[in-house]
Write an enzyme that holds these catalytic residues in place. Structure first.
Site, PDB file in Angstrom:
ATOM      1  N   ARG A  46       0.800  -1.607   0.248  1.00 32.18           N
ATOM      2  CA  ARG A  46      -0.141  -0.061  -0.071  1.00 32.18           C
ATOM      3  C   ARG A  46       0.828   1.607  -0.544  1.00 32.18           C
ATOM      4  O   ARG A  46       1.647   1.021   0.182  1.00 32.18           O
ATOM      5  CB  ARG A  46      -1.311   0.290   1.036  1.00 32.18           C
ATOM      6  CG  ARG A  46      -0.411  -0.572   2.250  1.00 32.18           C
ATOM      7  CD  ARG A  46       0.230   0.531   3.084  1.00 32.18           C
ATOM      8  NE  ARG A  46       0.600   1.041   3.373  1.00 32.18           N
ATOM      9  CZ  ARG A  46       1.026   2.265   3.659  1.00 32.18           C
ATOM     10  NH1 ARG A  46       2.941   1.748   3.692  1.00 32.18           N
ATOM     11  NH2 ARG A  46       0.399   3.614   3.881  1.00 32.18           N
ATOM     12  N   GLY A  47       0.086   2.435  -0.495  1.00 30.30           N
ATOM     13  CA  GLY A  47       1.359   3.540  -0.280  1.00 30.30           C
ATOM     14  C   GLY A  47       1.378   3.645  -1.605  1.00 30.30           C
ATOM     15  O   GLY A  47       1.536   3.138  -2.474  1.00 30.30           O
ATOM     16  N   ALA A  48       0.854   5.303  -2.162  1.00 32.20           N
ATOM     17  CA  ALA A  48       0.545   5.699  -3.732  1.00 32.20           C
ATOM     18  C   ALA A  48       1.751   5.166  -4.424  1.00 32.20           C
ATOM     19  O   ALA A  48       2.080   4.400  -5.257  1.00 32.20           O
ATOM     20  CB  ALA A  48       0.496   6.303  -4.294  1.00 32.20           C
ATOM     21  N   ARG A  83      -7.672   0.086  -6.640  1.00 32.15           N
ATOM     22  CA  ARG A  83      -7.502   1.345  -6.001  1.00 32.15           C
ATOM     23  C   ARG A  83      -7.837   2.486  -6.584  1.00 32.15           C
ATOM     24  O   ARG A  83      -6.667   3.127  -7.066  1.00 32.15           O
ATOM     25  CB  ARG A  83      -6.624   1.164  -4.933  1.00 32.15           C
ATOM     26  CG  ARG A  83      -6.430  -0.029  -3.526  1.00 32.15           C
ATOM     27  CD  ARG A  83      -5.338   0.176  -2.928  1.00 32.15           C
ATOM     28  NE  ARG A  83      -6.179   1.116  -1.325  1.00 32.15           N
ATOM     29  CZ  ARG A  83      -5.737   1.588  -0.499  1.00 32.15           C
ATOM     30  NH1 ARG A  83      -4.331   0.891  -0.617  1.00 32.15           N
ATOM     31  NH2 ARG A  83      -6.267   1.478   0.475  1.00 32.15           N
ATOM     32  N   GLN A 189      -1.871   2.216  10.084  1.00 35.91           N
ATOM     33  CA  GLN A 189      -0.746   1.829   9.252  1.00 35.91           C
ATOM     34  C   GLN A 189       0.399   2.973  10.199  1.00 35.91           C
ATOM     35  O   GLN A 189       1.473   2.548   9.685  1.00 35.91           O
ATOM     36  CB  GLN A 189      -0.673   2.623   8.024  1.00 35.91           C
ATOM     37  CG  GLN A 189      -1.521   2.635   6.509  1.00 35.91           C
ATOM     38  CD  GLN A 189      -2.401   2.277   7.112  1.00 35.91           C
ATOM     39  OE1 GLN A 189      -3.493   2.737   7.924  1.00 35.91           O
ATOM     40  NE2 GLN A 189      -3.389   2.190   5.893  1.00 35.91           N
ATOM     41  N   ASP A 230      -2.221  10.119  -1.988  1.00 36.47           N
ATOM     42  CA  ASP A 230      -2.717   9.652  -2.835  1.00 36.47           C
ATOM     43  C   ASP A 230      -2.833  10.316  -3.961  1.00 36.47           C
ATOM     44  O   ASP A 230      -3.189   9.595  -5.260  1.00 36.47           O
ATOM     45  CB  ASP A 230      -3.757   9.137  -1.919  1.00 36.47           C
ATOM     46  CG  ASP A 230      -3.320   8.116  -1.314  1.00 36.47           C
ATOM     47  OD1 ASP A 230      -2.774   8.395  -0.475  1.00 36.47           O
ATOM     48  OD2 ASP A 230      -2.776   6.330  -1.827  1.00 36.47           O
ATOM     49  N   ASN A 240      -5.494  11.838   0.708  1.00 38.92           N
ATOM     50  CA  ASN A 240      -4.165  11.105   1.810  1.00 38.92           C
ATOM     51  C   ASN A 240      -5.312  10.928   2.695  1.00 38.92           C
ATOM     52  O   ASN A 240      -7.144  10.869   2.265  1.00 38.92           O
ATOM     53  CB  ASN A 240      -3.219  11.718   2.368  1.00 38.92           C
ATOM     54  CG  ASN A 240      -2.332  11.317   2.947  1.00 38.92           C
ATOM     55  OD1 ASN A 240      -1.621  10.230   2.031  1.00 38.92           O
ATOM     56  ND2 ASN A 240      -1.839  11.647   3.634  1.00 38.92           N
ATOM     57  N   LYS A 241      -4.315   9.542   3.444  1.00 38.47           N
ATOM     58  CA  LYS A 241      -5.428   9.297   4.514  1.00 38.47           C
ATOM     59  C   LYS A 241      -6.507   9.696   4.960  1.00 38.47           C
ATOM     60  O   LYS A 241      -6.092  10.740   5.939  1.00 38.47           O
ATOM     61  CB  LYS A 241      -4.447   8.135   5.104  1.00 38.47           C
ATOM     62  CG  LYS A 241      -4.664   7.088   6.550  1.00 38.47           C
ATOM     63  CD  LYS A 241      -5.330   6.403   5.524  1.00 38.47           C
ATOM     64  CE  LYS A 241      -4.758   5.252   4.628  1.00 38.47           C
ATOM     65  NZ  LYS A 241      -6.144   4.310   3.933  1.00 38.47           N
TER      66      LYS A 241
HETATM   67  O1  MRU Z   1      -4.512   3.172   2.037  1.00 44.51           O
HETATM   68  P1  MRU Z   1      -3.059   3.458   2.700  1.00 44.51           P
HETATM   69  O2  MRU Z   1      -2.398   2.264   3.098  1.00 44.51           O
HETATM   70  O3  MRU Z   1      -2.263   2.694   0.865  1.00 44.51           O
HETATM   71  O4  MRU Z   1      -2.716   4.748   2.471  1.00 44.51           O
HETATM   72  C1  MRU Z   1      -1.815   5.018   2.812  1.00 44.51           C
HETATM   73  C2  MRU Z   1      -1.505   6.855   2.353  1.00 44.51           C
HETATM   74  O5  MRU Z   1      -2.348   7.695   2.460  1.00 44.51           O
HETATM   75  C3  MRU Z   1       0.083   7.150   2.339  1.00 44.51           C
HETATM   76  O6  MRU Z   1      -0.465   8.510   2.849  1.00 44.51           O
HETATM   77  C4  MRU Z   1       0.176   7.579   1.039  1.00 44.51           C
HETATM   78  O7  MRU Z   1      -0.916   6.776   0.168  1.00 44.51           O
HETATM   79  C5  MRU Z   1       1.242   8.993   0.240  1.00 44.51           C
HETATM   80  S1  MRU Z   1       2.773   6.773   0.625  1.00 44.51           S
HETATM   81  C6  MRU Z   1       4.053   7.461   0.436  1.00 44.51           C
END
Ligand code: MRU
Length: 340
Positions: A46-48, A83, A189, A230, A240-241
């Site tokens: 996970r993480g963009a 996603r 996370q 994201d 973002n999250k």
């Molecule tokens: O749902 P996730 O864990 O994929 O969400 C991740 C985030 O919101 C991060 O802050 C974002 O993807 C940036 S990661 C460098």
């Protein structure tokens, strides 16, 4: 040893299973694009940026099983939906597709692999550049306290991370007093990944419940909030999250700079406004359970958006690999994206 989210061995993609961290370090071997798509959807990775790099290698495996134009378009279509908020997913799939679809079928697998490796290497370099640009925002020799949310670290990228990369660089310069990590409900996370990453690297970190953020701001100890993204729209609105917007409102109220660190691959200039970014809704059990243990009454209705939008007016600066964008973001972001 450097923390890594993924490894490509020329045949298959290896992903550290982020659902099991920090209790177990298990690597999963994924040999088809379908398996990688499922792993992305299930948050193994996970993480963009890490999602984008994984999807690029998924396209290599798709080409290996069927390099026809129809086969590749089918794989791309399936992967894109997994996603919807993280634009790096569609960006990486489109980049590999555009590179290979113009080639004869027999050249597509090799070309896809070259492109996927380039995407991974560029992301690694982008993290290092963002870390430097971000750390330069703070007075040399100062000792700073940074609040971050979710995990925008090595586990979320192919490099040292976006927001956590900036924090790592501050630590390397002797400027980091403390990293504050919000736990990031519903699936934690911050607690499971950011706290683990920070401790592995010896960063001074304090974990807190998300609900403690108001109290933390009121102690006046914070020098900045630094988060990842994201997707960033042309107006500078940031997805973002979920919970990032809450922190941005608090940062505004307490005059704390709100910084977003993200590579230009996360900027979506096709979307004019942050409010148009599609927000992924995830399953109710992420909220009604913690670690597989039910904590809410059976059948309760649940609201579980994975992300929220922070409007541009609450963001002080956006840190990219090409430099730092300041408001008005319409101009500054466009010019940094042109440099790419
Ligand atoms: O749902 P996730 O864990 O994929 O969400 C991740 C985030 O919101 C991060 O802050 C974002 O993807 C940036 S990661 C460098």
């Amino acid at each position: 040893m450097a923390i890594e989210a993924l490894k490509w061995d020329g045949e298959v993609l290896w992903l550290i299973d982020q659902r099991r961290l920090p209790l177990e370090e298990t690597w999963l071997k994924l040999g088809s694009y379908e398996e990688i798509g499922t792993a992305i959807g299930d948050l193994v990775v996970r993480g963009a940026p890490a999602i984008g790099v994984s999807a690029a290698f998924a396209m290599v495996l798709a080409a290996r099983s069927d390099a026809s134009t129809e086969g590749l378009q089918r794989a791309a279509g399936q992967l894109r939906q997994v996603r919807p908020t993280a634009v790096n997913l569609a960006w990486a799939i489109d980049r590999v597709s555009q590179r290979i679809l113009q080639l004869p079928q027999e050249e597509r697998v090799a070309a896809a692999e070259v492109e996927a490796e380039a995407i991974r290497n560029e992301d690694r370099a982008a993290c290092a550049a963002m870390a430097r640009h971000g750390a330069d925002l703070f007075e040399p020799g100062s000792r700073v306290q940074i609040l971050t949310h979710c995990n925008a670290g090595a586990l979320a990228t192919a490099g040292i991370g976006t927001a956590v990369g900036v924090v790592r660089e501050l630590h390397a310069r002797g400027c980091l007093e403390r990293l504050w990590a919000g736990e990031t409900r519903p699936i934690l996370q911050g607690a499971r990944l950011t706290a683990w990453e920070a401790m592995q690297d010896g960063l001074p970190v304090t974990l807190m419940a998300d609900t403690a953020s108001g109290k933390l701001f009121s102690t006046d100890c914070l020098d900045a909030v630094v988060v990842g993204a994201d997707r960033i729209a042309a107006d500078g609105g940031v997805a973002n999250k979920v919970g990032t917007y809450n922190l941005a409102v608090l940062a505004d109220r307490h005059n704390v700079p709100m910084y977003v660190a993200a590579p230009t691959s996360t900027v979506d200039l096709n979307l004019s406004r942050g409010s148009s970014i599609p927000i992924e809704q995830r399953s109710a059990d992420e909220v009604t359970e913690i670690g597989g243990q039910r904590i809410a009454p059976l059948g309760v209705e649940v609201f579980n958006p994975a992300f929220d939008i922070t409007p541009a007016e609450l963001i002080s600066a956006i840190i990219t690999e090409n430099g730092v964008a300041r408001p008005p973001f319409e101009e500054s972001l466009r010019s940094l994206c042109r440099k790419a």
